[in-house]
Design an enzyme around this catalytic site. Structure first.
Site, PDB file in Angstrom:
ATOM      1  CG  ASP A   1      -2.000   0.852   1.331  1.00 25.51           C
ATOM      2  OD1 ASP A   1      -2.294   1.290  -0.055  1.00 25.51           O
ATOM      3  OD2 ASP A   1      -2.589   1.355   2.150  1.00 25.51           O
TER       4      ASP A   1
ATOM      5  CG  ASN B   1      -7.436  -2.672  -6.548  1.00 26.04           C
ATOM      6  OD1 ASN B   1      -6.282  -3.218  -6.228  1.00 26.04           O
ATOM      7  ND2 ASN B   1      -8.152  -1.846  -5.682  1.00 26.04           N
TER       8      ASN B   1
END
Length: 247
Positions: A24, A72
């Site tokens: 991340d 996503n």
């Protein structure tokens, strides 16, 4: 960090068999330096090779990287298109290094929903490294924990309807055998989860498999995450008392 430097830091270090990482912070890394988000993803891709090499030298058996989630797809189409191209670039550049390191590539997730070019590249990467006997580099690509559990449930239900199994025969092993991570065998469940960028959530990653996984949340953005970060997070793991429900 060289392999000799690594060797000097791991004396008495208990290295987890399976480390999972939520990579991340790519977008925020790029924003911090005034670059577009895709620049962060590109630098994050370069860091995969560095961290995978370190993990391999440390003796990690499986390194699972959360590369693209089923959620996503909701991102801007330009970013999604770039992310779909990343495996093409990654394996095009780093395949010789993976072969040299004796690393075996595995892709877990809904591969059939990927663009044809991306499918072809990841399938070739798995084929080209299938005989490698070193660390397994598992990319969770188009992966979601809830979707994986639902998929496994459907498979078992279909087998029960077909009379191949009895409902009462469904246990943890039978369920685990229908998950994407069954290809990882005895190392399917991570010992350690690391999430970079300081966020403290698991974001639908390996929900079934992480029942007893130790978690470390590292403040570094993924492109800034170094071998030193990895080793320090493993040291934190070493300080944990894993009881697996016992006393």
């Amino acid at each position: 960090m060289t392999e000799n430097n690594i060797d000097g830091q791991i004396n008495n270090l208990r290295v987890p068999d399976h480390i999972a990482i939520i990579m991340d912070g790519n977008g925020r890394w790029a924003k911090r330096s005034g670059q577009p988000r895709i620049a962060g993803h590109k630098e994050g891709m370069n860091n995969v090779k560095r961290i995978a090499t370190t993990a391999s030298h440390l003796g990690v058996k499986v390194l699972s990287l959360y590369a693209f989630s089923t959620e996503n797809w909701k991102r801007p189409s330009t970013e999604v298109s770039f992310l779909m191209k990343l495996p093409v670039d990654f394996f095009g550049v780093f395949m010789p290094d993976l072969i040299k390191e004796n690393i075996k590539v595995v892709i877990t997730g809904f591969k059939d929903d990927l663009p044809a070019k991306t499918q072809n590249v990841v399938n070739k990467a798995m084929e080209d490294t299938k005989d490698n006997t070193g660390m397994v580099l598992n990319f969770a690509f188009n992966y979601g924990g809830r979707a994986e559990i639902i998929n496994a449930t459907k498979i078992l239900a279909e087998k029960a309807v077909a009379g191949e199994i009895k409902p009462q025969d469904i246990d943890e092993k039978a369920f685990s055998d229908e998950l994407f991570t069954s290809v990882l065998g005895k190392y399917a469940d991570p010992d350690l989860l690391i999430r970079t960028s300081g966020e403290e959530r698991i974001s639908n990653f390996l929900l079934w498999q992480m029942a007893y996984t130790e978690m470390v949340f590292d403040d570094a953005y993924w492109p800034d995450f170094t071998s030193d970060n990895l080793i320090n997070d493993i040291r934190t793991f070493n300080d944990r008392d894993r009881r697996f429900g016992t006393v």
